[in-house]
Write a protein that holds these residues in place. Structure first.
Motif, PDB file in Angstrom:
ATOM      1  N   TRP A  88       0.846  -1.210   0.000  1.00  0.00           N
ATOM      2  CA  TRP A  88       0.000   0.000   0.000  1.00  0.00           C
ATOM      3  C   TRP A  88       0.877   1.254   0.000  1.00  0.00           C
ATOM      4  N   SER A  89       1.956   1.234   0.817  1.00  0.00           N
ATOM      5  CA  SER A  89       2.815   2.417   0.942  1.00  0.00           C
ATOM      6  C   SER A  89       3.399   2.858  -0.394  1.00  0.00           C
ATOM      7  N   GLY A  90       3.625   1.885  -1.294  1.00  0.00           N
ATOM      8  CA  GLY A  90       4.193   2.229  -2.593  1.00  0.00           C
ATOM      9  C   GLY A  90       3.125   2.477  -3.647  1.00  0.00           C
ATOM     10  N   SER A  91       1.859   2.492  -3.245  1.00  0.00           N
ATOM     11  CA  SER A  91       0.776   2.612  -4.238  1.00  0.00           C
ATOM     12  C   SER A  91       0.273   4.040  -4.376  1.00  0.00           C
ATOM     13  N   MET A  92      -0.439   4.305  -5.464  1.00  0.00           N
ATOM     14  CA  MET A  92      -1.031   5.632  -5.661  1.00  0.00           C
ATOM     15  C   MET A  92      -2.107   5.908  -4.617  1.00  0.00           C
ATOM     16  N   HIS A  93      -2.691   4.839  -4.040  1.00  0.00           N
ATOM     17  CA  HIS A  93      -3.687   5.079  -2.988  1.00  0.00           C
ATOM     18  C   HIS A  93      -3.060   5.826  -1.809  1.00  0.00           C
ATOM     19  N   ALA A  94      -1.812   5.497  -1.502  1.00  0.00           N
ATOM     20  CA  ALA A  94      -1.143   6.160  -0.371  1.00  0.00           C
ATOM     21  C   ALA A  94      -0.807   7.615  -0.697  1.00  0.00           C
ATOM     22  N   TYR A  95      -0.588   7.904  -1.981  1.00  0.00           N
ATOM     23  CA  TYR A  95      -0.114   9.243  -2.374  1.00  0.00           C
ATOM     24  C   TYR A  95      -1.209  10.133  -2.950  1.00  0.00           C
ATOM     25  N   ALA A  96      -2.434   9.619  -2.965  1.00  0.00           N
ATOM     26  CA  ALA A  96      -3.509  10.316  -3.694  1.00  0.00           C
ATOM     27  C   ALA A  96      -3.691  11.773  -3.276  1.00  0.00           C
ATOM     28  N   ALA A  97      -3.369  12.108  -2.021  1.00  0.00           N
ATOM     29  CA  ALA A  97      -3.548  13.494  -1.573  1.00  0.00           C
ATOM     30  C   ALA A  97      -2.203  14.208  -1.434  1.00  0.00           C
ATOM     31  N   GLU A  98      -1.134  13.582  -1.932  1.00  0.00           N
ATOM     32  CA  GLU A  98       0.176  14.241  -1.913  1.00  0.00           C
ATOM     33  C   GLU A  98       0.686  14.503  -3.320  1.00  0.00           C
ATOM     34  N   ASP A  99       0.123  13.756  -4.275  1.00  0.00           N
ATOM     35  CA  ASP A  99       0.436  13.925  -5.681  1.00  0.00           C
ATOM     36  C   ASP A  99       0.429  15.430  -6.032  1.00  0.00           C
ATOM     37  N   PRO A 100       1.594  15.994  -6.409  1.00  0.00           N
ATOM     38  CA  PRO A 100       1.668  17.441  -6.673  1.00  0.00           C
ATOM     39  C   PRO A 100       0.714  17.890  -7.789  1.00  0.00           C
ATOM     40  N   LEU A 101       0.520  16.996  -8.764  1.00  0.00           N
ATOM     41  CA  LEU A 101      -0.392  17.317  -9.857  1.00  0.00           C
ATOM     42  C   LEU A 101      -1.815  17.455  -9.314  1.00  0.00           C
ATOM     43  N   PHE A 102      -2.171  16.536  -8.425  1.00  0.00           N
ATOM     44  CA  PHE A 102      -3.506  16.606  -7.815  1.00  0.00           C
ATOM     45  C   PHE A 102      -3.681  17.912  -7.036  1.00  0.00           C
ATOM     46  N   LEU A 103      -2.678  18.233  -6.205  1.00  0.00           N
ATOM     47  CA  LEU A 103      -2.778  19.442  -5.372  1.00  0.00           C
ATOM     48  C   LEU A 103      -2.944  20.679  -6.248  1.00  0.00           C
ATOM     49  N   ALA A 104      -2.147  20.750  -7.321  1.00  0.00           N
ATOM     50  CA  ALA A 104      -2.200  21.913  -8.210  1.00  0.00           C
ATOM     51  C   ALA A 104      -3.546  21.993  -8.939  1.00  0.00           C
ATOM     52  N   MET A 105      -4.029  20.838  -9.406  1.00  0.00           N
ATOM     53  CA  MET A 105      -5.293  20.852 -10.151  1.00  0.00           C
ATOM     54  C   MET A 105      -6.474  21.189  -9.256  1.00  0.00           C
ATOM     55  N   ASN A 106      -6.445  20.668  -8.023  1.00  0.00           N
ATOM     56  CA  ASN A 106      -7.538  20.965  -7.093  1.00  0.00           C
ATOM     57  C   ASN A 106      -7.551  22.457  -6.749  1.00  0.00           C
ATOM     58  N   ARG A 107      -6.338  23.016  -6.519  1.00  0.00           N
ATOM     59  CA  ARG A 107      -6.243  24.446  -6.189  1.00  0.00           C
ATOM     60  C   ARG A 107      -6.794  25.291  -7.346  1.00  0.00           C
ATOM     61  N   ARG A 108      -6.382  24.922  -8.548  1.00  0.00           N
ATOM     62  CA  ARG A 108      -6.842  25.677  -9.707  1.00  0.00           C
ATOM     63  C   ARG A 108      -8.353  25.547  -9.886  1.00  0.00           C
ATOM     64  N   GLY A 109      -8.852  24.334  -9.672  1.00  0.00           N
ATOM     65  CA  GLY A 109     -10.304  24.113  -9.782  1.00  0.00           C
ATOM     66  C   GLY A 109     -11.072  24.965  -8.783  1.00  0.00           C
ATOM     67  N   GLN A 110     -10.533  25.076  -7.561  1.00  0.00           N
ATOM     68  CA  GLN A 110     -11.211  25.883  -6.525  1.00  0.00           C
ATOM     69  C   GLN A 110     -11.201  27.351  -6.934  1.00  0.00           C
ATOM     70  N   GLU A 111     -10.040  27.809  -7.478  1.00  0.00           N
ATOM     71  CA  GLU A 111      -9.932  29.218  -7.882  1.00  0.00           C
ATOM     72  C   GLU A 111     -10.903  29.534  -9.013  1.00  0.00           C
ATOM     73  N   GLU A 112     -10.945  28.627  -9.987  1.00  0.00           N
ATOM     74  CA  GLU A 112     -11.761  28.915 -11.165  1.00  0.00           C
ATOM     75  C   GLU A 112     -13.259  28.811 -10.916  1.00  0.00           C
ATOM     76  N   THR A 113     -13.645  28.124  -9.831  1.00  0.00           N
ATOM     77  CA  THR A 113     -15.081  27.996  -9.543  1.00  0.00           C
ATOM     78  C   THR A 113     -15.459  28.791  -8.301  1.00  0.00           C
ATOM     79  N   ASP A 114     -14.532  29.630  -7.819  1.00  0.00           N
ATOM     80  CA  ASP A 114     -14.763  30.386  -6.583  1.00  0.00           C
ATOM     81  C   ASP A 114     -15.152  29.464  -5.432  1.00  0.00           C
ATOM     82  N   GLY A 115     -14.507  28.307  -5.390  1.00  0.00           N
ATOM     83  CA  GLY A 115     -14.725  27.389  -4.269  1.00  0.00           C
ATOM     84  C   GLY A 115     -15.924  26.475  -4.424  1.00  0.00           C
ATOM     85  N   GLU A 116     -16.670  26.629  -5.513  1.00  0.00           N
ATOM     86  CA  GLU A 116     -17.870  25.800  -5.685  1.00  0.00           C
ATOM     87  C   GLU A 116     -17.543  24.318  -5.871  1.00  0.00           C
TER      88      GLU A 116
END
Ligand code: HEC
Ligand code: HEC
Ligand code: HEC
Ligand code: HEC
Length: 202
Positions: free
Chosen positions: A42-70
């Motif tokens: 599990w430690s080496g799997s994407m399940h463990a990193y799903a909320a650390e993945d830099p791409l995920f963090l960046a995309m979520n931040r951008r999504g929040q900005e573009e929808t004003d948090g919606e």
């Protein structure tokens, strides 16, 4: 024989011989001593990193900005479901303050699922207890937690595809089917129970 050996090894390894509380069992580290192979995989799997993945963090931040948090918890509910369900985050923008034990798709999140109420966007229902559901019909007793067989967690059961599939199919708030892994599987011969070579996700 293999399982008797496993029980003997646990004793030798000096595994914790106390009952885990609900809060203690949220942490994957609490499982590591007794289930070292599962923990390592599990430690080496994407399940463990799903909320650390830099791409995920960046995309979520951008999504929040573009929808004003919606966008709200839409993304983070699949990438760190425990943190959302415990109210530690509502939008995934404060993950620095969230306990690492609650990030990613964790052992506790999967192994306490008691029902699946839908086929996309993570409709999994957690029991919130300390009973670990899995594919072993007659699990050995252990001091840390009660165990229970569950079709949702047994790869020999086609029902188990719902546990994986309903979190792997993504429909955006605007109704776009972004990922259709589960829907696609359902249309194949593998999902046909009358087919002798039917295969679940597991
Ligand atoms: C229904 C659950 C679910 C939702 C909602 C969801 N994801 Fe994911 N996400 C997944 C799954 C499952 C994968 C892995 C897909 C695969 O590789 O087959 C994934 C993969 C990713 C990846 C990895 C891509 C890579 O190759 O590194 C990123 C980045 C990502 N998601 C971002 C987001 C963002 C941003 C949102 C919100 C707009 C979001 N996700 C919403 C389940 C979800
Ligand atoms: C004290 C040692 C110990 C700890 C700590 C422990 N387990 Fe177990 N667990 C066991 C033993 C022993 C079994 C039975 C294995 C067997 O029968 O082959 C088991 C069985 C399981 C099963 C299978 C249940 C079934 O019926 O299929 C799952 C799932 C599981 N554990 C998950 C976890 C998770 C998740 C954690 C951490 C929150 C954890 N365990 C912590 C010892 C432990
Ligand atoms: C994405 C969901 C998911 C996550 C995350 C996950 N597991 Fe599992 N695990 C499963 C499923 C499903 C099975 C049953 C596979 C099968 O049928 O062979 C399983 C099997 C097991 C088993 C053996 C019991 C059995 O059913 O064969 C143990 C023990 C276990 N997992 C412990 C853990 C531990 C410890 C972690 C975290 C370090 C973890 N799992 C993370 C879904 C998960
Ligand atoms: C709570 C939602 C959730 C559940 C349940 C879940 N997954 Fe995932 N899974 C994810 C997310 C999110 C990712 C992607 C993480 C990332 O790349 O940031 C992922 C990634 C994966 C990957 C890696 C894909 C790749 O392209 O690298 C595999 C394989 C996978 N999951 C299989 C499974 C299986 C098998 C099950 C059922 C036992 C399962 N998942 C259950 C959310 C989930």
């Amino acid at each position: 024989m293999k399982r008797l050996l496993f029980a003997a090894l646990l004793l030798l390894a000096g595994c914790p011989s106390f009952e885990l509380s609900v809060e203690q069992s949220w942490d994957p580290q609490a499982c590591a001593d007794c289930h070292p192979d599962h923990f390592r995989e599990w430690s080496g799997s994407m399940h463990a990193y799903a909320a650390e993945d830099p791409l995920f963090l960046a995309m979520n931040r951008r999504g929040q900005e573009e929808t004003d948090g919606e966008l709200g918890s839409f993304c983070i509910d699949c990438h760190a479901p425990m943190a959302v369900r415990l109210g530690e985050t509502v939008d995934g923008l404060n993950l620095d303050e969230v306990d690492d034990a609650l990030k990613g798709v964790t052992c506790y999140y999967c192994h306490t699922v008691s029902a699946v109420e839908g086929d996309h966007n993570n409709p999994l229902v957690g029991a919130g207890d300390t009973t670990m559901r899995g594919g072993i019909a007659d699990p050995l007793d252990n001091a840390a937690h009660p165990s229970q067989h569950s079709d949702l967690h047994d790869r020999r059961s086609l029902d188990s595809s719902a546990l994986c599939g309903s979190c792997h199919d993504i429909v955006t708030p605007a109704g776009v089917a972004l990922e259709r892994t589960f829907a696609e599987w359902k249309e194949t011969l593998f999902a046909d129970p009358s087919n002798p070579s039917a295969l679940s996700c597991g």
